[in-house]
Design a protein around this motif. Structure first.
Motif, mmCIF file in Angstrom:
data_model
loop_
_atom_site.group_PDB
_atom_site.id
_atom_site.type_symbol
_atom_site.label_atom_id
_atom_site.label_comp_id
_atom_site.label_asym_id
_atom_site.label_seq_id
_atom_site.Cartn_x
_atom_site.Cartn_y
_atom_site.Cartn_z
ATOM 1 N N ARG A 1 3.673 20.110 5.288
ATOM 2 C CA ARG A 1 3.899 18.686 5.050
ATOM 3 C C ARG A 1 5.227 18.225 5.646
ATOM 4 O O ARG A 1 5.348 17.079 6.096
ATOM 5 N N ARG B 1 1.366 9.140 -6.521
ATOM 6 C CA ARG B 1 2.247 8.737 -7.620
ATOM 7 C C ARG B 1 3.521 8.083 -7.073
ATOM 8 O O ARG B 1 3.978 7.057 -7.584
ATOM 9 N N GLU B 2 4.085 8.682 -6.031
ATOM 10 C CA GLU B 2 5.297 8.131 -5.433
ATOM 11 C C GLU B 2 5.028 6.781 -4.765
ATOM 12 O O GLU B 2 5.868 5.877 -4.804
ATOM 13 N N ALA B 3 3.845 6.640 -4.162
ATOM 14 C CA ALA B 3 3.499 5.379 -3.506
ATOM 15 C C ALA B 3 3.387 4.247 -4.520
ATOM 16 O O ALA B 3 3.908 3.143 -4.303
ATOM 17 N N GLU C 1 10.441 17.635 -0.321
ATOM 18 C CA GLU C 1 9.148 18.237 0.017
ATOM 19 C C GLU C 1 9.346 19.711 0.377
ATOM 20 O O GLU C 1 9.885 20.039 1.429
ATOM 21 N N ASN D 1 12.553 9.164 -4.505
ATOM 22 C CA ASN D 1 11.145 8.902 -4.195
ATOM 23 C C ASN D 1 10.918 9.199 -2.715
ATOM 24 O O ASN D 1 11.466 8.544 -1.835
ATOM 25 N N LEU D 2 10.062 10.193 -2.430
ATOM 26 C CA LEU D 2 9.858 10.627 -1.053
ATOM 27 C C LEU D 2 9.228 9.529 -0.200
ATOM 28 O O LEU D 2 9.554 9.399 0.993
ATOM 29 N N VAL D 3 8.336 8.731 -0.758
ATOM 30 C CA VAL D 3 7.717 7.651 0.012
ATOM 31 C C VAL D 3 8.783 6.658 0.475
ATOM 32 O O VAL D 3 8.743 6.165 1.609
ATOM 33 N N TYR E 1 5.289 15.104 8.205
ATOM 34 C CA TYR E 1 6.007 13.856 7.953
ATOM 35 C C TYR E 1 7.294 13.706 8.746
ATOM 36 O O TYR E 1 7.862 12.611 8.775
ATOM 37 N N ASP F 1 -1.416 11.618 0.169
ATOM 38 C CA ASP F 1 -0.600 12.819 -0.066
ATOM 39 C C ASP F 1 0.386 12.626 -1.214
ATOM 40 O O ASP F 1 0.716 13.580 -1.928
ATOM 41 N N TYR F 2 0.879 11.385 -1.396
ATOM 42 C CA TYR F 2 1.883 11.108 -2.424
ATOM 43 C C TYR F 2 1.490 9.861 -3.229
ATOM 44 O O TYR F 2 2.195 8.847 -3.198
ATOM 45 N N LEU G 1 -0.179 8.965 3.986
ATOM 46 C CA LEU G 1 1.012 8.974 3.131
ATOM 47 C C LEU G 1 0.647 8.709 1.675
ATOM 48 O O LEU G 1 1.098 9.411 0.759
#
Length: 296
Positions: A190, A16-18, A185, A153-155, A194, A13-14, A10
């Motif tokens: 992906r 910046r979001e994390a 997404e 924010n996807l995370v 997810y 893959d993400y 996770l």
């Protein structure tokens, strides 16, 4: 089930979001110009040797224009707080600080389950402290899922099932996580990757899944369509790969019978050739006098 690997995937893959979700205060200084690079685990193992501890995801944030020094984020997922060692984390951060020649290090620990955990480490004597180590703790189980239902924010959206919510809200929380995945997404692979992440942590029972399919029929249908298309593509790719492998084995056997031992580099060329090329080479072997005449 490896929660550690799930969260590594996770974060990689993400990234910046994390950082934005798990370290919001630190992330406020990161603009769109920054470059975020994962520090390779192989590199760390090679350079740290026995000191290497594979327990985190280090992300190096760089400002290409050089206006600020690089900043290292060290993210670790911990399922059971009782297994967490602040000494181990402090040791690892010091190793990374020395290895990458930076004192700009932000340690972050994501806790999935309830439990007690140390939040700071102080080493010292009677008169003063000589080491004062702290980290950003993000106990996901304490975050209110409803507060993040509409997060961009996807995370955050993917982690809704890991957040606090009432039993009566389980289906809605799951639906908001899936909706976030579909909205934020665009990549099909992906999305499928997810939806598994969401399913693992939501753990809906059969009745809850039926309720989801009834109350969120359009989204459930969309995810089913993606999954079906992906499976069909996988089957077709598998068939093509099987044909290629079979033709490569036949050609290798013919060459061995005709010319003897096959050099490793030639074997590799044949094993990686496409099916059409293999058919052409198979035709040539009937009249070729040397191996070079077959594959060139």
């Amino acid at each position: 089930m490896s929660h550690d690997q799930n969260f590594k995937n996770l974060i990689l893959d993400y990234p910046r979001e994390a950082i934005a979700f798990f370290a919001a205060a630190e992330a406020s200084a990161l603009d769109d110009a920054v470059r975020i690079l994962p520090v390779r685990q192989e590199q760390l193992q090679e350079r740290l040797g026995e000191r290497f501890r594979e327990l985190d995801v280090p992300l190096l944030v760089e400002w290409p224009d050089g206006r600020r020094a690089a900043l290292l984020f060290v993210l670790e997922e911990e399922t059971d707080p009782h297994r967490f060692s602040i000494h181990r984390l402090a040791h690892y951060c010091l190793d990374l600080s020395e290895l990458l020649a930076t004192v700009r290090v932000v340690p972050i620990v994501i806790f999935l389950r309830q439990g007690r955990f140390a939040t700071e480490l102080r080493l010292g004597g009677d008169t003063q402290s000589y080491l004062d180590f702290r980290y950003l703790a993000y106990p996901l189980f304490q975050a209110n899922a409803r507060d993040h239902y509409d997060s961009p924010n996807l995370v955050a959206r993917l982690n809704l099932p890991n957040m606090a919510h009432a039993p009566a809200d389980r289906v809605e929380t799951y639906a908001q996580a899936v909706r976030g995945l579909l909205t934020l997404e665009p990549d099909t692979e992906r999305r499928l990757k997810y939806i598994d992440f969401i399913d693992i942590y939501a753990q809906l029972d059969e009745n809850e899944r039926l309720i989801y399919q009834r109350d969120y029929a359009e989204e459930a249908k969309t995810m089913s369509a993606f999954a079906e298309r992906f499976i069909q593509q996988g089957v077709q790719q598998g068939i093509q790969q099987g044909v290629q492998q079979g033709e490569a084995r036949i050609l290798l056997r013919q060459i061995a019978q005709r010319f003897g031992a096959i050099p490793d580099n030639t074997r590799q060329v044949i094993e990686t050739a496409d099916a059409e090329t293999l058919l052409q080479w198979s035709d040539r072997i009937l009249t070729a006098r040397t191996l070079d005449e077959v594959i060139h």
